[in-house]
Scaffold this motif. Structure first.
Motif, PDB file in Angstrom:
ATOM      1  N   ILE A 144       0.876  -1.166   0.000  1.00 56.58           N
ATOM      2  CA  ILE A 144       0.000   0.000   0.000  1.00 56.58           C
ATOM      3  C   ILE A 144       0.914   1.217   0.000  1.00 56.58           C
ATOM      4  CG2 ILE A 144      -1.450   1.336   1.594  1.00 56.58           C
ATOM      5  CD1 ILE A 144      -2.843  -1.333   2.275  1.00 56.58           C
ATOM      6  N   PHE A 145       0.724   2.118  -0.941  1.00 59.84           N
ATOM      7  CA  PHE A 145       1.622   3.273  -0.980  1.00 59.84           C
ATOM      8  C   PHE A 145       0.983   4.436  -1.720  1.00 59.84           C
ATOM      9  CE2 PHE A 145       3.016   2.776  -5.426  1.00 59.84           C
ATOM     10  CZ  PHE A 145       2.668   1.460  -5.666  1.00 59.84           C
ATOM     11  N   ASN A 146       1.572   5.599  -1.511  1.00 60.33           N
ATOM     12  CA  ASN A 146       1.128   6.830  -2.175  1.00 60.33           C
ATOM     13  C   ASN A 146       2.249   7.369  -3.040  1.00 60.33           C
ATOM     14  OD1 ASN A 146      -1.120   6.662  -0.636  1.00 60.33           O
ATOM     15  ND2 ASN A 146      -0.688   8.457   0.628  1.00 60.33           N
ATOM     16  N   MET A 147       1.897   8.158  -4.015  1.00 67.89           N
ATOM     17  CA  MET A 147       2.915   8.952  -4.712  1.00 67.89           C
ATOM     18  C   MET A 147       2.283  10.287  -5.051  1.00 67.89           C
ATOM     19  SD  MET A 147       5.004   8.205  -8.211  1.00 67.89           S
ATOM     20  CE  MET A 147       4.665   9.244  -9.629  1.00 67.89           C
ATOM     21  N   HIS A 148       2.921  11.354  -4.626  1.00 71.45           N
ATOM     22  CA  HIS A 148       2.411  12.683  -4.964  1.00 71.45           C
ATOM     23  C   HIS A 148       3.583  13.641  -5.045  1.00 71.45           C
ATOM     24  CE1 HIS A 148      -0.471  16.263  -4.199  1.00 71.45           C
ATOM     25  NE2 HIS A 148      -0.284  16.033  -5.472  1.00 71.45           N
TER      26      HIS A 148
ATOM     27  N   ILE B  33       7.412   2.081  -6.273  1.00 67.77           N
ATOM     28  CA  ILE B  33       7.849   3.238  -7.063  1.00 67.77           C
ATOM     29  C   ILE B  33       9.196   3.747  -6.576  1.00 67.77           C
ATOM     30  CG2 ILE B  33       6.513   4.963  -5.730  1.00 67.77           C
ATOM     31  CD1 ILE B  33       7.018   5.058  -9.521  1.00 67.77           C
TER      32      ILE B  33
END
Lengths: 390, 390
Positions: free
Chosen positions: A6-10, A218
């Protein structure tokens, strides 16, 4: 890392990359009408004409500017506070950081203090910082003239509180640069030893971010490519600074490593180095990291075996079946960059300082220890310092 | 690609990825207070409970919503115009695209027409579009329930002008989603043949973007990882749709391929497919691409030799020394996904239609031909169509 992560990229920053691309400063949409250009107290931005070039390109883009030129190699809080006051007084609505990480990091911290009251340390998390929430941040344009910090592609800024000997990283969504222009032509004048120090800083952002327990698919992608590029091209950029292809590959490797810092995290190698340069501000950050690195990575050799072998494989372009292949490749890379014989004592560090470094590393950037492959004991940290000391 | 490349990267979208992450819709900062949720005219969003889930999570996040549920698999302009009018009338201030590419692309186009007067085709570049500049765009939240278009990570939207048989891509900085939540758990119910069609769409975004003459170091990084993941995991997701690990890898491959579309470009394979589904809207986009692909990539085999071998290497995890290794791997992947025997005639295409497809491909999305490894003649394009026709 989990097999179902589970991860975010912004990463809201617009990156403009390429030889000669500094010219885009005249045509890109800028985030304001009056800039404070932040540069170091050294002579290079003026001597090589970079400052004049930036002022002229801003003028072409109908943008006024003033200059703040006091930033130290390990930038300090009092300069951040002074520049922010000038910024408010003169009505600047965005900040341009031009130079190495110190100038760009200062630009971010100034952008915070131009919009928030009180003291910069009121907003810092860690050490004696008060962790107050940041309300607003002026937009920042980053123009790196070194390849190392990756600050052009992340929200982080590292400032030293010179009264308290705390060197702490800080960042929030507003401190991502709005625009970063990475022009490798601005990097050809960096002398060999600084090229190596800075390039290894980038290398460790990638390597630490790759072994960090918060790594993601990522960040792994960015990290392995940064490691590959820096292992291959940093020795060339060190020995032949005019080689634009090598400069460009190293610059891109450094920006990728900045993206790693935005999507994973540095680990405690960085906390341990920050403690050293908080006490000895003359010690270049990259040199401190290089000195620590063999003992540091040796410590986790059996905790992150697959990841060490992956790093070795992109560095050597050969199959690896022993985690120590990474340590060997790291040592060879240091030899190729003429930084194998760094002596911390040359910068004044004394062996008896080492125990207090352990405490400072825990106190000021202790959060990064949480991202290590496994928790380190104080004894292990002291051991890394001792093994690294010459 | 140049050895000293010049390139930009600017992807303002916040990507939230992971199994179960749809729940973040209740806690993420949303770009408005009243959403129009755009879904297809099919039954799946309601049947599987996804629509109710999204409405409830929005409510938890203090956000009202209305639903527009007429979108066709090849979405059409009249629905964009109708939904935009409702959106203005009902005071929605952002759009949620929930579903496959058709729903999310429609959400983007509706977001444009909710803020700009006249007809959607006034803003389209290409075909009979008038290319007027877009003033403002409502923010978009993308929630893909398929893995294929990559639209959650790029600004593109593809809408068909049903009166003129033009199917054209459009995008501007404002059509990047503000937030995209990619939850592979929402994809387990896709049947095998659609999983394959959609997955190959993603694969070709990556493969076209990798051979495109506008590829860059960052698009290459995304593309090769997308190709590797899709080659390895798409056959598993097709044969075992409940395999969450495979679904997650395919979903991430598709999002990476969307990042390729944001940093490189599709090539003319996509123009050629758009021409076919403009005339035969029942033809799934991915099926059309699969049918074209062997002949299409065969055409450039000797123009992009190194890049073909690179793609073959990540697909097979073996050294490649012949560009045809890529074509072989592509054919094996199609066989493994049970889509080797696609017959365009099954969707009504007639052999005598093929010459007018050549003209439509040039007229409507002719721009993509500029990104091919070398310019194609009309005869070559017709030949690709003919070889692909069964």
């Amino acid at each position: 890392m989990n097999s179902n992560p589970i991860f975010n990229m912004h990463i809201p920053t617009k990156l403009v990359f390429g030889c000669g691309e500094i010219k885009k400063l005249a045509t890109e949409k800028l985030p304001g009408k009056k800039a404070m250009i932040v540069i170091s107290s050294g002579t290079s931005m003026k001597k090589y004409g970079y400052l004049d070039k930036v002022i002229n390109l801003l003028t072409e883009n109908d943008t006024a500017s003033i200059v703040y030129d006091k930033i130290l190699p390990n930038p300090i809080k009092s300069h951040v506070m002074e520049a922010a006051a000038i910024c408010r007084e003169r009505g600047c609505d965005f900040i341009v950081g031009l130079g190495g990480g110190s100038s760009i990091d200062s630009a971010k911290a100034i952008a915070v203090m131009a919009c928030n009251d009180g003291d910069y340390w009121d907003y810092i998390q860690g050490g004696t910082g008060k962790g107050r929430p940041v309300k607003k941040v002026l937009p920042v344009v980053a123009i790196p003239t070194t390849a190392g910090t990756g600050t052009e592609a992340d929200p982080w800024t590292v400032i030293t509180n010179e009264e308290r000997q705390e060197k702490i990283g800080f960042g929030c969504p507003g401190t991502f640069p709005a625009l970063s222009i990475i022009d490798p032509e601005l990097m050809v004048s960096i002398p060999p030893h600084l090229t190596a120090y800075q390039g290894f800083d980038a290398f460790f952002h990638a390597a630490e971010g790759f072994i960090a327990n918060c790594s993601t698919p990522i960040s792994d992608l960015y990290a392995l490519e940064a490691i590959r590029l820096l292992a291959k091209y940093l020795p060339i950029a060190v020995s032949d600074g005019k080689n634009l292809k090598a400069r460009a590959k190293v610059a891109w490797g450094s920006t990728l490593a900045g993206l790693v810092e935005s999507t994973s995290s540095c680990t405690s190698e960085h906390s341990m180095e920050h403690a050293m340069s908080a006490f000895y501000p003359e010690l270049p950050h990259g040199a401190g990291l290089i000195a620590l690195s063999e003992a540091y990575f040796e410590t986790f050799r059996n905790d992150s075996m697959k990841r060490y072998m992956k790093m070795a494989e992109v560095m050597t372009q050969q199959k690896s079946n022993r985690p120590s292949d990474f340590i060997d490749a790291l040592v060879r890379m240091q030899t190729a960059c003429n930084v194998r014989d760094i002596r911390l004592s040359d910068w004044g560090l004394k062996e008896e300082d080492l125990p207090k470094m352990v405490q400072n590393a825990r106190d000021t950037m202790g959060g990064l220890f949480l991202f290590d492959p496994r928790p380190l004991t104080d004894e292990e940290i002291l051991n890394i310092y001792k093994k690294s000391y010459r």
